[in-house]
Scaffold this motif. Structure first.
Motif, PDB file in Angstrom:
ATOM      1  N   ARG A 190      -5.378  -1.246  22.062  1.00 46.52           N
ATOM      2  CA  ARG A 190      -4.786  -2.496  22.547  1.00 46.52           C
ATOM      3  C   ARG A 190      -5.336  -2.756  23.949  1.00 46.52           C
ATOM      4  O   ARG A 190      -4.980  -2.088  24.903  1.00 46.52           O
TER       5      ARG A 190
ATOM      6  N   ASN B  36      -6.836  -5.302  29.901  1.00 47.28           N
ATOM      7  CA  ASN B  36      -7.502  -5.991  31.008  1.00 47.28           C
ATOM      8  C   ASN B  36      -8.986  -5.642  30.990  1.00 47.28           C
ATOM      9  O   ASN B  36      -9.383  -4.578  30.523  1.00 47.28           O
ATOM     10  N   CYS B  37      -9.797  -6.578  31.504  1.00 42.98           N
ATOM     11  CA  CYS B  37     -11.234  -6.348  31.660  1.00 42.98           C
ATOM     12  C   CYS B  37     -11.627  -6.626  33.099  1.00 42.98           C
ATOM     13  O   CYS B  37     -11.077  -7.531  33.747  1.00 42.98           O
TER      14      CYS B  37
ATOM     15  N   GLN C  16     -14.686 -10.542  28.967  1.00 41.33           N
ATOM     16  CA  GLN C  16     -13.333 -11.081  28.829  1.00 41.33           C
ATOM     17  C   GLN C  16     -12.683 -10.428  27.618  1.00 41.33           C
ATOM     18  O   GLN C  16     -13.368  -9.890  26.743  1.00 41.33           O
ATOM     19  N   LEU C  17     -11.357 -10.528  27.562  1.00 39.33           N
ATOM     20  CA  LEU C  17     -10.644  -9.922  26.449  1.00 39.33           C
ATOM     21  C   LEU C  17     -10.984 -10.583  25.118  1.00 39.33           C
ATOM     22  O   LEU C  17     -10.838  -9.971  24.055  1.00 39.33           O
ATOM     23  N   THR C  18     -11.444 -11.834  25.188  1.00 38.87           N
ATOM     24  CA  THR C  18     -11.749 -12.574  23.960  1.00 38.87           C
ATOM     25  C   THR C  18     -13.217 -12.486  23.549  1.00 38.87           C
ATOM     26  O   THR C  18     -13.606 -13.052  22.535  1.00 38.87           O
ATOM     27  N   VAL C  19     -14.044 -11.798  24.321  1.00 32.54           N
ATOM     28  CA  VAL C  19     -15.478 -11.722  24.045  1.00 32.54           C
ATOM     29  C   VAL C  19     -15.832 -10.318  23.560  1.00 32.54           C
ATOM     30  O   VAL C  19     -16.141  -9.424  24.352  1.00 32.54           O
TER      31      VAL C  19
ATOM     32  N   CYS D 264     -13.420  -2.522  30.052  1.00 35.26           N
ATOM     33  CA  CYS D 264     -12.078  -2.952  29.673  1.00 35.26           C
ATOM     34  C   CYS D 264     -11.204  -1.714  29.515  1.00 35.26           C
ATOM     35  O   CYS D 264     -11.681  -0.648  29.123  1.00 35.26           O
TER      36      CYS D 264
ATOM     37  N   PRO E  27     -14.418  -7.429  22.514  1.00 37.02           N
ATOM     38  CA  PRO E  27     -13.972  -6.214  23.211  1.00 37.02           C
ATOM     39  C   PRO E  27     -14.293  -4.932  22.444  1.00 37.02           C
ATOM     40  O   PRO E  27     -14.366  -3.851  23.031  1.00 37.02           O
TER      41      PRO E  27
END
Length: 271
Positions: free
Chosen positions: A74, A77-78, A29-32, A64, A34
């Motif tokens: 920046r 998406n993943c 995920q984008l929050t895990v 990602c 990256p």
């Protein structure tokens, strides 16, 4: 200090368990995490306005994509996490362009696609290895809690075997990740030099995976020493045979082999 030594293998197993999970789920995920990628591929700068992103970061179970803003990444998406996983650049890049052109027109060499396919089986093996490594580390933690409740030994052979197995699994996975991070990145740079395709490895991921491996190695060595020390102590404190028992048995055997006593002889003479 003694208590800390007793629980040192469990502490190392716990930290290695957390690090293994981070290596496994990074980039799902984008929050895990990256930024904790194994490697990142930068397609050619010649293919502008084609739908292709500036970079593709590759992880154990996903990838990602994103763009470069003032030299900084920046993430946009993943992909969905899958196990086992291997990045297929040809399908990803063609899907991004809507299958309207060929990869050669995008400045993507076929040799790099062949490199990814060659490392595909190796890349797919990392996910299961991290799962096994994290699993056995978790079992070692549960086993230590169980033995603590049962007031068992400081370390057991089962714990030692679990720690060694976890070290082996994470060690193999770390070696594979290191080979991909260095040798594969070198191949991408060589084959993409003329077309502007570039790649770089992720130091954060390599730091986490080798830290987990080193922790399990330290825990395994400590556990082995504790098992051997406890075994030697149990051998030294084991009850030895009482020499008095042997003396008593010898006396009984002497009496049984001797003739009748004087009282018995006198009694027979009276008769």
């Amino acid at each position: 200090m003694g208590r800390l030594v007793n629980y040192f293998p469990t502490i190392t197993a716990f930290i290695a368990f957390i690090l293994s999970l981070l290596c496994l789920f990074a980039g799902t995920q984008l929050t895990v995490l990256p930024g904790a990628d194994i490697l990142t591929v930068f397609p050619s700068n010649k293919s502008q306005d084609t739908g292709i992103h500036d970079f593709y970061s590759i992880y154990v179970m996903s990838y990602c994509e994103g763009d470069l803003m003032s030299g900084n990444r920046r993430f946009m998406n993943c992909s969905k996490a899958s196990l086992p996983f291997a990045f297929d650049p040809s399908s990803v890049l063609l899907e991004e362009t809507g299958n309207t052109t060929s990869l050669s027109n995008l400045g993507w060499p076929d040799t790099i696609t062949d490199d990814f396919h060659s490392f595909g089986m190796t890349s797919r093996s990392m996910g299961p290895l991290y799962c096994i490594g994290a699993g056995v580390a978790g079992l070692a933690i549960v086993g230590r809690l169980w033995w603590t409740i049962r007031r068992g030994p400081r370390q057991s052979v089962i714990e030692l075997v679990l720690l060694l197995l976890g070290f082996a699994m994470l060690g193999i996975a770390s070696i594979i990740a290191t080979v991909i991070a260095f040798q594969f990145v070198g191949l991408v740079k060589d084959h993409g030099r003329d077309t502007g395709v570039n790649a770089e490895y992720g130091p954060q991921f390599l730091g986490m995976t080798w830290a987990a491996t080193g922790l399990l190695l330290g825990g395994s060595i400590t556990s082995l020493v504790m098992v051997l020390v406890d075994r030697s102590r149990s051998d030294l404190t084991a009850p030895a045979d009482d020499p008095g028992d042997e003396t008593k048995s010898d006396q009984v055997s002497v009496k049984s082999s001797a003739g009748p006593s004087d009282a018995e002889t006198e009694k027979d003479g009276n008769h």
